[in-house]
Design an enzyme around this catalytic site. Sequence first.
Site: not given
Length: 166
Positions: A40, A83
């Site tokens: 990600s 993230k």
Amino acid sequence: MLRGVLGKTFRLVGYTIQYGCIAHCAFEYVGGIVMCSGPSMEPTIKNSDIVFAENLSRHFCSIQRGDIVIAKNPSDPKSNICKRVIGLEGDKILTTSSSDFFKSHSYVPTGHVWLEGDNLQNSTDSRYYGPIPYGLIRGRIFLKIWPLSDFGFLRDSPNGHRFSDD
């Protein structure tokens, strides 16, 4: 003789507890080394990269847009996610579907942040589970340690345009 053995044993137990508490405080409040997994955050952080995460920023509420953070996964509190902070409380976020066809706006409520992976096509993030509470943030990543060829401070988001107010 027994008194000497007991004395040494208690001293050893005492030092173990003392240094264990120091280590716990260092990892909880200062920072630590983390291995990231998953695609990600590519190309910024690849699978199995090792980074340093500092925890002081979260305690002093100094997380900013563009920072890469480690947070508890809101869908699975036993795991962590890595993230990038796209929005802070009060921000209006442009969200898109995976096909880039449907666009909408979301607002980040008070006490929350909006997190997204740099690899937007392969990231489960706030577009999926919404804004996350600030309290789930564990630390801020700023230094890549491994592989040595990539050692250094992390670069800006490849999706820098996402930070503007649309």
